[in-house]
Design an enzyme around this catalytic site. Structure first.
Site, PDB file in Angstrom:
ATOM      1  CG  ASP A   1      -1.101  -1.574   7.288  1.00  0.00           C
ATOM      2  OD1 ASP A   1      -2.268  -1.207   7.033  1.00  0.00           O
ATOM      3  OD2 ASP A   1      -0.189  -1.597   6.443  1.00  0.00           O
TER       4      ASP A   1
ATOM      5  CD  GLU B   1       0.872   1.791  -2.155  1.00  0.00           C
ATOM      6  OE1 GLU B   1       0.262   1.556  -1.095  1.00  0.00           O
ATOM      7  OE2 GLU B   1       1.891   1.164  -2.522  1.00  0.00           O
TER       8      GLU B   1
END
Ligand code: KIV
Length: 285
Positions: A103, A201
Protein backbone atom coordinates in the site's frame (compact mmCIF):
# COMPACT_ATOMS: atom_id res chain seq x y z
CA UNK A 1 0.45 -36.07 23.67
CA UNK A 2 1.44 -32.98 25.65
CA UNK A 3 0.56 -31.91 29.21
CA UNK A 4 -2.32 -30.00 27.60
CA UNK A 5 -3.77 -32.90 25.60
CA UNK A 6 -3.23 -34.49 22.22
CA UNK A 7 -2.03 -32.16 19.48
CA UNK A 8 -3.94 -32.44 16.21
CA UNK A 9 -1.81 -33.62 13.27
CA UNK A 10 -0.38 -30.71 11.28
CA UNK A 11 -1.90 -30.80 7.84
CA UNK A 12 0.69 -30.79 5.04
CA UNK A 13 1.03 -27.75 2.81
CA UNK A 14 -1.03 -28.28 -0.33
CA UNK A 15 0.93 -27.74 -3.56
CA UNK A 16 -0.21 -24.58 -5.28
CA UNK A 17 0.80 -22.56 -8.30
CA UNK A 18 2.30 -19.13 -7.59
CA UNK A 19 -0.25 -16.39 -8.12
CA UNK A 20 0.47 -14.05 -11.01
CA UNK A 21 -1.60 -11.56 -13.00
CA UNK A 22 -2.44 -14.18 -15.69
CA UNK A 23 -3.51 -16.60 -12.92
CA UNK A 24 -5.77 -13.93 -11.39
CA UNK A 25 -7.30 -13.31 -14.83
CA UNK A 26 -7.88 -17.08 -15.15
CA UNK A 27 -9.64 -17.21 -11.78
CA UNK A 28 -11.76 -14.28 -12.83
CA UNK A 29 -12.73 -15.83 -16.15
CA UNK A 30 -13.58 -19.15 -14.52
CA UNK A 31 -15.84 -17.35 -12.03
CA UNK A 32 -13.74 -18.41 -9.04
CA UNK A 33 -13.62 -15.72 -6.37
CA UNK A 34 -10.25 -14.18 -5.51
CA UNK A 35 -9.32 -14.15 -1.81
CA UNK A 36 -7.27 -11.45 -0.15
CA UNK A 37 -6.31 -10.63 3.44
CA UNK A 38 -4.06 -8.02 4.95
CA UNK A 39 -0.73 -9.15 6.42
CA UNK A 40 1.82 -7.13 8.29
CA UNK A 41 4.44 -9.62 9.49
CA UNK A 42 6.31 -12.75 8.42
CA UNK A 43 4.47 -15.32 10.53
CA UNK A 44 0.91 -14.32 9.69
CA UNK A 45 1.92 -13.98 6.03
CA UNK A 46 3.27 -17.55 6.00
CA UNK A 47 0.16 -18.89 7.74
CA UNK A 48 -2.18 -17.06 5.33
CA UNK A 49 -0.19 -18.34 2.36
CA UNK A 50 -0.38 -21.89 3.69
CA UNK A 51 -4.14 -21.46 4.23
CA UNK A 52 -4.60 -20.72 0.52
CA UNK A 53 -5.17 -16.96 0.44
CA UNK A 54 -4.29 -15.80 -3.07
CA UNK A 55 -3.42 -12.15 -2.39
CA UNK A 56 -1.85 -10.54 0.65
CA UNK A 57 -2.12 -6.81 1.13
CA UNK A 58 0.39 -5.04 3.33
CA UNK A 59 -2.25 -2.42 4.03
CA UNK A 60 -1.61 0.92 5.62
CA UNK A 61 -4.30 -0.23 8.06
CA UNK A 62 -1.17 -1.37 9.92
CA UNK A 63 -1.17 2.19 11.26
CA UNK A 64 -4.15 1.27 13.41
CA UNK A 65 -3.53 -2.47 13.76
CA UNK A 66 0.21 -2.45 14.57
CA UNK A 67 1.11 1.12 15.46
CA UNK A 68 -1.96 2.18 17.45
CA UNK A 69 -2.54 5.26 15.32
CA UNK A 70 -6.01 6.84 15.07
CA UNK A 71 -6.04 6.59 11.24
CA UNK A 72 -3.82 5.64 8.30
CA UNK A 73 -2.74 9.27 7.81
CA UNK A 74 0.32 8.91 10.05
CA UNK A 75 1.84 5.90 8.27
CA UNK A 76 5.16 6.57 6.53
CA UNK A 77 6.69 5.04 3.42
CA UNK A 78 9.56 3.69 5.53
CA UNK A 79 7.07 1.84 7.75
CA UNK A 80 5.37 0.38 4.68
CA UNK A 81 8.74 -0.67 3.26
CA UNK A 82 9.67 -2.39 6.53
CA UNK A 83 6.41 -4.37 6.79
CA UNK A 84 6.42 -5.27 3.08
CA UNK A 85 9.90 -6.70 3.52
CA UNK A 86 8.79 -8.67 6.63
CA UNK A 87 5.78 -10.15 4.80
CA UNK A 88 7.85 -10.98 1.73
CA UNK A 89 10.43 -12.80 3.87
CA UNK A 90 7.65 -14.73 5.61
CA UNK A 91 6.28 -15.87 2.25
CA UNK A 92 9.68 -17.10 1.15
CA UNK A 93 9.92 -19.26 4.26
CA UNK A 94 6.99 -21.28 2.92
CA UNK A 95 5.83 -21.66 -0.68
CA UNK A 96 5.62 -17.98 -1.60
CA UNK A 97 2.50 -18.53 -3.67
CA UNK A 98 0.62 -15.40 -2.66
CA UNK A 99 0.48 -12.23 -4.76
CA UNK A 100 1.89 -9.45 -2.58
CA UNK A 101 0.46 -5.94 -2.70
CA UNK A 102 2.14 -3.00 -0.97
CA UNK A 103 0.00 0.00 0.00
CA UNK A 104 1.38 3.42 -0.94
CA UNK A 105 0.84 5.49 2.22
CA UNK A 106 -0.53 8.98 2.70
CA UNK A 107 1.59 11.68 1.07
CA UNK A 108 3.76 9.26 -0.93
CA UNK A 109 2.11 9.60 -4.37
CA UNK A 110 -0.03 12.76 -4.57
CA UNK A 111 2.71 15.28 -5.33
CA UNK A 112 3.66 14.07 -8.80
CA UNK A 113 3.80 10.95 -10.96
CA UNK A 114 7.56 10.89 -10.37
CA UNK A 115 7.07 10.88 -6.60
CA UNK A 116 4.61 8.00 -7.01
CA UNK A 117 7.14 6.08 -9.11
CA UNK A 118 9.90 6.58 -6.54
CA UNK A 119 7.59 5.42 -3.72
CA UNK A 120 6.34 2.45 -5.74
CA UNK A 121 9.94 1.36 -6.44
CA UNK A 122 10.64 1.34 -2.69
CA UNK A 123 7.77 -1.13 -2.10
CA UNK A 124 8.57 -3.24 -5.19
CA UNK A 125 12.19 -3.55 -4.05
CA UNK A 126 10.94 -4.61 -0.61
CA UNK A 127 9.17 -7.55 -2.28
CA UNK A 128 5.76 -6.27 -3.45
CA UNK A 129 4.38 -7.51 -6.78
CA UNK A 130 1.88 -4.67 -7.06
CA UNK A 131 1.25 -1.32 -5.36
CA UNK A 132 -2.09 0.09 -4.24
CA UNK A 133 -3.13 3.72 -4.18
CA UNK A 134 -6.35 5.43 -3.17
CA UNK A 135 -8.67 7.74 -5.08
CA UNK A 136 -10.11 8.38 -8.52
CA UNK A 137 -9.95 11.12 -11.15
CA UNK A 138 -6.57 12.69 -10.43
CA UNK A 139 -4.97 9.27 -9.83
CA UNK A 140 -5.60 7.91 -13.36
CA UNK A 141 -2.50 9.57 -14.95
CA UNK A 142 -0.40 8.28 -12.03
CA UNK A 143 -1.75 4.75 -12.50
CA UNK A 144 -0.93 4.97 -16.22
CA UNK A 145 2.59 6.27 -15.49
CA UNK A 146 3.30 3.34 -13.16
CA UNK A 147 1.60 0.68 -15.32
CA UNK A 148 3.53 1.80 -18.41
CA UNK A 149 6.72 1.32 -16.41
CA UNK A 150 5.84 -2.24 -15.52
CA UNK A 151 4.48 -1.70 -12.03
CA UNK A 152 1.14 -3.45 -11.54
CA UNK A 153 -1.34 -1.17 -9.80
CA UNK A 154 -4.34 -1.81 -7.59
CA UNK A 155 -6.65 1.21 -7.29
CA UNK A 156 -8.99 1.84 -4.34
CA UNK A 157 -12.37 3.62 -4.53
CA UNK A 158 -15.37 4.11 -2.27
CA UNK A 159 -14.33 4.71 1.30
CA UNK A 160 -10.69 5.71 0.96
CA UNK A 161 -9.35 5.81 4.54
CA UNK A 162 -6.48 8.21 3.74
CA UNK A 163 -9.11 10.88 2.99
CA UNK A 164 -11.31 10.08 5.98
CA UNK A 165 -11.20 13.68 7.17
CA UNK A 166 -12.42 15.01 3.82
CA UNK A 167 -15.13 12.31 3.68
CA UNK A 168 -16.38 13.20 7.16
CA UNK A 169 -15.86 9.73 8.66
CA UNK A 170 -15.90 6.04 7.78
CA UNK A 171 -19.14 6.12 5.81
CA UNK A 172 -20.70 4.19 2.94
CA UNK A 173 -19.87 5.87 -0.39
CA UNK A 174 -21.68 5.97 -3.75
CA UNK A 175 -25.18 6.00 -2.27
CA UNK A 176 -26.69 8.81 -4.36
CA UNK A 177 -27.10 8.59 -8.15
CA UNK A 178 -24.55 11.37 -8.57
CA UNK A 179 -21.97 9.74 -6.29
CA UNK A 180 -22.50 6.37 -7.99
CA UNK A 181 -21.99 7.95 -11.43
CA UNK A 182 -18.72 9.57 -10.29
CA UNK A 183 -17.51 6.30 -8.81
CA UNK A 184 -18.37 4.46 -12.05
CA UNK A 185 -16.53 7.08 -14.15
CA UNK A 186 -13.47 6.87 -11.92
CA UNK A 187 -13.47 3.06 -12.04
CA UNK A 188 -13.61 2.99 -15.85
CA UNK A 189 -10.85 5.62 -16.08
CA UNK A 190 -8.65 3.56 -13.75
CA UNK A 191 -9.18 0.41 -15.82
CA UNK A 192 -8.32 2.37 -19.01
CA UNK A 193 -5.21 3.72 -17.26
CA UNK A 194 -4.05 0.16 -16.65
CA UNK A 195 -5.12 -0.65 -13.08
CA UNK A 196 -5.21 -4.44 -12.85
CA UNK A 197 -7.17 -4.53 -9.60
CA UNK A 198 -9.61 -2.26 -7.79
CA UNK A 199 -10.52 -2.37 -4.11
CA UNK A 200 -14.11 -1.19 -3.57
CA UNK A 201 -14.62 -0.30 0.08
CA UNK A 202 -17.99 0.34 1.67
CA UNK A 203 -20.10 0.85 -1.43
CA UNK A 204 -23.62 -0.50 -2.04
CA UNK A 205 -23.62 -4.15 -3.18
CA UNK A 206 -25.64 -3.39 -6.31
CA UNK A 207 -23.20 -0.73 -7.50
CA UNK A 208 -20.18 -2.96 -6.79
CA UNK A 209 -21.76 -5.85 -8.74
CA UNK A 210 -22.54 -3.58 -11.70
CA UNK A 211 -18.98 -2.22 -11.74
CA UNK A 212 -17.61 -5.77 -11.58
CA UNK A 213 -19.57 -6.70 -14.69
CA UNK A 214 -18.26 -3.60 -16.51
CA UNK A 215 -14.60 -3.99 -15.52
CA UNK A 216 -13.48 -7.09 -17.38
CA UNK A 217 -9.72 -6.53 -17.01
CA UNK A 218 -9.59 -4.90 -13.63
CA UNK A 219 -10.56 -7.28 -10.83
CA UNK A 220 -12.81 -5.76 -8.21
CA UNK A 221 -12.00 -6.76 -4.64
CA UNK A 222 -14.73 -5.84 -2.20
CA UNK A 223 -14.66 -4.94 1.46
CA UNK A 224 -18.12 -4.04 2.68
CA UNK A 225 -19.24 -4.02 -0.97
CA UNK A 226 -21.41 -7.13 -1.10
CA UNK A 227 -20.92 -10.51 -2.73
CA UNK A 228 -20.91 -9.44 -6.38
CA UNK A 229 -17.24 -8.44 -6.67
CA UNK A 230 -14.53 -10.60 -8.26
CA UNK A 231 -12.89 -11.10 -4.88
CA UNK A 232 -12.99 -10.18 -1.21
CA UNK A 233 -10.56 -8.65 1.26
CA UNK A 234 -10.68 -8.26 5.04
CA UNK A 235 -8.30 -6.86 7.60
CA UNK A 236 -6.68 -9.96 9.16
CA UNK A 237 -7.17 -8.84 12.77
CA UNK A 238 -10.85 -8.09 12.11
CA UNK A 239 -11.62 -11.57 10.75
CA UNK A 240 -9.71 -13.12 13.65
CA UNK A 241 -11.93 -11.18 16.04
CA UNK A 242 -9.08 -9.26 17.67
CA UNK A 243 -10.07 -5.80 16.51
CA UNK A 244 -9.94 -3.61 19.63
CA UNK A 245 -12.49 -1.13 18.31
CA UNK A 246 -16.03 -1.56 16.99
CA UNK A 247 -16.33 -4.46 14.55
CA UNK A 248 -17.58 -3.15 11.19
CA UNK A 249 -20.88 -4.63 9.95
CA UNK A 250 -19.17 -6.19 6.92
CA UNK A 251 -16.80 -8.35 9.00
CA UNK A 252 -17.32 -11.90 10.19
CA UNK A 253 -15.26 -13.36 13.05
CA UNK A 254 -13.94 -16.58 11.49
CA UNK A 255 -11.91 -17.42 14.60
CA UNK A 256 -15.09 -17.95 16.64
CA UNK A 257 -15.78 -21.25 14.87
CA UNK A 258 -12.19 -22.31 14.11
CA UNK A 259 -9.68 -23.94 16.41
CA UNK A 260 -6.68 -21.90 15.33
CA UNK A 261 -5.52 -19.08 13.10
CA UNK A 262 -4.81 -21.24 10.08
CA UNK A 263 -8.23 -22.89 10.46
CA UNK A 264 -9.92 -19.49 10.63
CA UNK A 265 -8.16 -18.32 7.47
CA UNK A 266 -8.99 -21.58 5.67
CA UNK A 267 -12.63 -21.11 6.68
CA UNK A 268 -12.56 -17.57 5.23
CA UNK A 269 -11.08 -18.84 1.95
CA UNK A 270 -13.73 -21.57 1.68
CA UNK A 271 -16.57 -19.21 2.59
CA UNK A 272 -15.51 -16.71 -0.09
CA UNK A 273 -14.92 -19.40 -2.74
CA UNK A 274 -18.30 -21.01 -2.04
CA UNK A 275 -20.14 -17.68 -2.06
CA UNK A 276 -21.12 -17.95 1.63
CA UNK A 277 -19.18 -14.81 2.61
CA UNK A 278 -20.18 -12.08 2.44
CA UNK A 279 -23.85 -12.72 3.03
CA UNK A 280 -25.57 -9.69 1.53
CA UNK A 281 -28.39 -9.95 4.08
CA UNK A 282 -25.87 -9.43 6.91
CA UNK A 283 -22.80 -7.69 5.55
CA UNK A 284 -23.88 -5.37 2.74
CA UNK A 285 -25.54 -2.04 2.14
O1 KIV B 1 -5.07 -0.73 4.36
C1 KIV B 1 -5.86 -1.66 4.22
O2 KIV B 1 -5.89 -2.63 4.97
C2 KIV B 1 -6.79 -1.60 3.10
C3 KIV B 1 -7.87 -2.63 3.05
C4 KIV B 1 -8.90 -2.32 4.05
C5 KIV B 1 -8.44 -2.80 1.70
O3 KIV B 1 -6.70 -0.74 2.29
Amino acid sequence: TTPYGTLPPTSPLPQRRAISLPRLQQLRESGEKITMLTAYDATFAAVADAAGVECLLVGDSLGMVCQGLPSTVGVSLETMRYHTECVSRGLHRVQATAWLIGDLPYGSYAESREQALRSACVLMQAGAHMVKLEGGGWTAPTVQFLAERGIPVCAHLGLTPQTVHALGGYRVQGKTDEAAATLRRHALELQDAGAAMLVLEMVPAKLAAELTAELTHCHTIGIGAGSGTAGQVLVLHDMLGINLGKMPKFVHNFMAEAGDVRGAIEAYVQAVKQGRFPDDALHAW
